[in-house]
Scaffold this motif. Structure first.
Motif, PDB file in Angstrom:
ATOM      1  N   SER A 100       0.965  -1.561  -0.200  1.00 59.25           N
ATOM      2  CA  SER A 100      -0.184  -0.073  -0.097  1.00 59.25           C
ATOM      3  C   SER A 100       0.828   1.097  -0.034  1.00 59.25           C
ATOM      4  N   VAL A 101       0.452   2.036  -0.108  1.00 65.62           N
ATOM      5  CA  VAL A 101       1.170   3.324  -0.407  1.00 65.62           C
ATOM      6  C   VAL A 101       0.528   4.347   0.447  1.00 65.62           C
ATOM      7  N   SER A 102       1.111   4.954   1.451  1.00 68.44           N
ATOM      8  CA  SER A 102       0.872   6.844   1.693  1.00 68.44           C
ATOM      9  C   SER A 102       0.944   7.497   2.516  1.00 68.44           C
ATOM     10  N   PRO A 103       0.660   9.000   2.532  1.00 64.33           N
ATOM     11  CA  PRO A 103       2.134   9.823   2.722  1.00 64.33           C
ATOM     12  C   PRO A 103       2.817   9.114   2.689  1.00 64.33           C
ATOM     13  N   ALA A 104       3.298   8.470   4.083  1.00 66.84           N
ATOM     14  CA  ALA A 104       4.264   8.534   5.524  1.00 66.84           C
ATOM     15  C   ALA A 104       5.302   7.535   3.929  1.00 66.84           C
ATOM     16  N   GLY A 105       4.425   6.395   2.972  1.00 65.87           N
ATOM     17  CA  GLY A 105       5.511   5.533   2.420  1.00 65.87           C
ATOM     18  C   GLY A 105       4.659   4.435   1.852  1.00 65.87           C
ATOM     19  N   LEU A 106       5.388   3.253   1.793  1.00 67.04           N
ATOM     20  CA  LEU A 106       5.162   2.265   1.453  1.00 67.04           C
ATOM     21  C   LEU A 106       4.624   1.549   2.781  1.00 67.04           C
ATOM     22  N   GLY A 107       3.696   0.779   2.568  1.00 65.85           N
ATOM     23  CA  GLY A 107       3.368  -0.249   3.286  1.00 65.85           C
ATOM     24  C   GLY A 107       3.697  -1.514   4.209  1.00 65.85           C
ATOM     25  N   GLU A 108       3.139  -2.947   4.684  1.00 66.36           N
ATOM     26  CA  GLU A 108       4.480  -3.663   4.444  1.00 66.36           C
ATOM     27  C   GLU A 108       4.227  -4.765   3.009  1.00 66.36           C
ATOM     28  N   ILE A 109       5.606  -4.110   2.515  1.00 65.53           N
ATOM     29  CA  ILE A 109       6.232  -4.667   1.074  1.00 65.53           C
ATOM     30  C   ILE A 109       6.292  -6.165   1.459  1.00 65.53           C
ATOM     31  N   SER A 110       5.194  -7.259   0.386  1.00 65.78           N
ATOM     32  CA  SER A 110       5.232  -8.790   0.434  1.00 65.78           C
ATOM     33  C   SER A 110       5.558  -8.906  -1.570  1.00 65.78           C
ATOM     34  N   ILE A 111       6.456  -9.694  -0.982  1.00 68.48           N
ATOM     35  CA  ILE A 111       6.875 -10.627  -2.008  1.00 68.48           C
ATOM     36  C   ILE A 111       6.376 -12.069  -2.516  1.00 68.48           C
ATOM     37  N   ASP A 112       6.125 -12.380  -3.860  1.00 70.12           N
ATOM     38  CA  ASP A 112       6.093 -14.018  -3.865  1.00 70.12           C
ATOM     39  C   ASP A 112       7.290 -14.675  -4.081  1.00 70.12           C
ATOM     40  N   PRO A 113       7.888 -15.161  -3.173  1.00 70.04           N
ATOM     41  CA  PRO A 113       8.779 -16.175  -3.050  1.00 70.04           C
ATOM     42  C   PRO A 113       8.478 -17.157  -4.168  1.00 70.04           C
ATOM     43  N   GLU A 114       7.996 -17.531  -5.053  1.00 73.80           N
ATOM     44  CA  GLU A 114       7.976 -18.604  -6.293  1.00 73.80           C
ATOM     45  C   GLU A 114       7.906 -16.941  -6.995  1.00 73.80           C
ATOM     46  N   LEU A 115       9.114 -16.576  -7.491  1.00 73.85           N
ATOM     47  CA  LEU A 115       8.876 -15.754  -8.824  1.00 73.85           C
ATOM     48  C   LEU A 115      10.344 -14.923  -8.607  1.00 73.85           C
ATOM     49  N   ARG A 116      10.964 -15.555  -7.628  1.00 72.05           N
ATOM     50  CA  ARG A 116      12.230 -14.859  -7.303  1.00 72.05           C
ATOM     51  C   ARG A 116      13.397 -15.128  -7.763  1.00 72.05           C
ATOM     52  N   LEU A 117      14.290 -14.783  -8.154  1.00 72.78           N
ATOM     53  CA  LEU A 117      15.510 -15.157  -8.578  1.00 72.78           C
ATOM     54  C   LEU A 117      16.297 -15.324  -8.473  1.00 72.78           C
ATOM     55  N   PRO A 118      17.226 -16.013  -8.405  1.00 70.90           N
ATOM     56  CA  PRO A 118      18.056 -17.220  -7.264  1.00 70.90           C
ATOM     57  C   PRO A 118      19.513 -15.735  -7.598  1.00 70.90           C
ATOM     58  N   ALA A 119      20.260 -15.837  -6.030  1.00 69.04           N
ATOM     59  CA  ALA A 119      21.086 -14.949  -5.738  1.00 69.04           C
ATOM     60  C   ALA A 119      21.977 -15.083  -7.088  1.00 69.04           C
ATOM     61  N   ALA A 120      23.002 -15.989  -6.842  1.00 67.22           N
ATOM     62  CA  ALA A 120      23.734 -16.260  -7.400  1.00 67.22           C
ATOM     63  C   ALA A 120      23.878 -15.858  -9.148  1.00 67.22           C
ATOM     64  N   LEU A 121      22.341 -15.630  -9.701  1.00 70.96           N
ATOM     65  CA  LEU A 121      22.011 -14.377 -11.324  1.00 70.96           C
ATOM     66  C   LEU A 121      22.757 -13.284 -10.565  1.00 70.96           C
ATOM     67  N   TYR A 122      21.596 -12.916  -9.538  1.00 70.24           N
ATOM     68  CA  TYR A 122      22.234 -11.640  -9.823  1.00 70.24           C
ATOM     69  C   TYR A 122      23.843 -11.115  -9.664  1.00 70.24           C
ATOM     70  N   ASP A 123      24.532 -11.620  -8.812  1.00 69.67           N
ATOM     71  CA  ASP A 123      26.147 -11.677  -9.109  1.00 69.67           C
ATOM     72  C   ASP A 123      26.441 -11.681 -10.356  1.00 69.67           C
TER      73      ASP A 123
END
Length: 291
Positions: A100-123
């Motif tokens: 969510s977005v508010s004047p204070a910034g973003l609310g709690e961040i939600s992430i779908d772990p099944e769609l996250r690429l491996p850290a080794a590829l980032y590297d």
């Protein structure tokens, strides 16, 4: 999921649960200038905040990271007087991350772990950029699920596009190295995203409807807005699921496809954020007249 969406603010009930329309907006191009990568037109923040404060759902459906939204979009909304509890959300990284977005910034961040690429590829991508392309592009360290490389602000666009072609050609070997078969390479005029094949603006649209349903909000119709052919997936998903929708194309030079829903372009020939500002001012004016 790693977390749940932030709970609705206490004053959510003051907003119309059945607004006449909702906005589902790509960010790069329609909202943020593709040149400066900022919300450069003051009326954009003003009109978005005015509509959100009137109960119009405003959802950013973007490949950008949540950090970009917090740094570049939220300040424009805050400066324009966004109210706490207004129905504003970001669906970032093409559906993998949301908040969510508010004047204070973003609310709690939600992430779908099944769609996250491996850290080794980032590297490996980070190393590739540093070794061969550092003068023209950078690795986006704010991405949580996808891997993105972006043109350096101020770099020559023609030189970047030439280098981007070679960069993109090097990625399949890295995907094979890490045994990744359900990943695609998605280049744009200022970036290349390496992402799970399930990511897309259609996934962002689906997440949008879920978030609004959780808040008890149902828009009467929708306007989607983008600057590329892939952005049409927002309108396609909404139309397929029975929603009235019109799509705004702020860069129609790529060609406007035949669609079962209306496609709108600037009456003045404006493109990118100038076209986005034109439509937002029109819609905000409509809401003000009906108030």
């Amino acid at each position: 999921m790693t977390s749940q969406p932030a709970p609705a603010p206490a004053d959510t009930a003051t907003f119309d649960p059945a607004p006449p329309f909702g906005l589902l907006l790509d960010v790069d191009g329609p909202i943020a200038s593709p040149v400066t990568r900022t919300v450069a037109i003051e009326s954009i923040g003003r009109d978005l905040a005015a509509m959100a404060n009137a109960g119009i759902p405003v959802v950013f459906n973007t490949g950008r990271s949540d950090a970009f939204i917090a740094a570049e979009v939220v300040p424009a909304l805050r400066a324009a007087g966004l109210r706490e509890g207004a129905p504003v959300f970001t669906i970032s990284e093409k559906g993998a991350v949301w908040a969510s977005v508010s004047p204070a910034g973003l609310g709690e961040i939600s992430i779908d772990p099944e769609l996250r690429l491996p850290a080794a590829l980032y590297d490996d991508v980070r190393a590739l950029v540093a070794e061969r392309y550092a003068a023209l592009m950078f690795h986006d360290e704010t991405k949580r699920a996808m891997v993105s490389v972006e043109m350096t602000v101020g770099a020559d666009p023609h030189a970047y596009l030439a280098a981007q072609k070679h960069f993109d050609e090097a990625i399949p070997a890295l995907l094979e190295k890490h045994g990744l078969k359900d990943v695609r390479i998605d280049p744009t005029i200022i970036s290349t995203d390496i992402e799970h094949e399930l990511l897309g603006k259609d996934l962002g649209a689906a997440r949008t409807l879920k978030l609004l349903t959780e808040r008890g909000i149902s828009a009467g119709s929708w306007f989607t807005m983008g600057d590329s052919r892939t952005d049409y997936a927002m309108a396609e998903w909404l139309h397929k699921h029975g929603h009235e929708v019109s799509h705004v194309d702020v860069r129609p030079a790529d060609g406007v496809p035949q669609t079962p829903y209306p496609v709108l372009t600037s009456a003045t020939g404006a493109i990118h954020d100038e076209a986005g500002a034109e439509f937002l001012t029109n819609w905000a004016g409509r809401i003000a007249e009906e108030a």
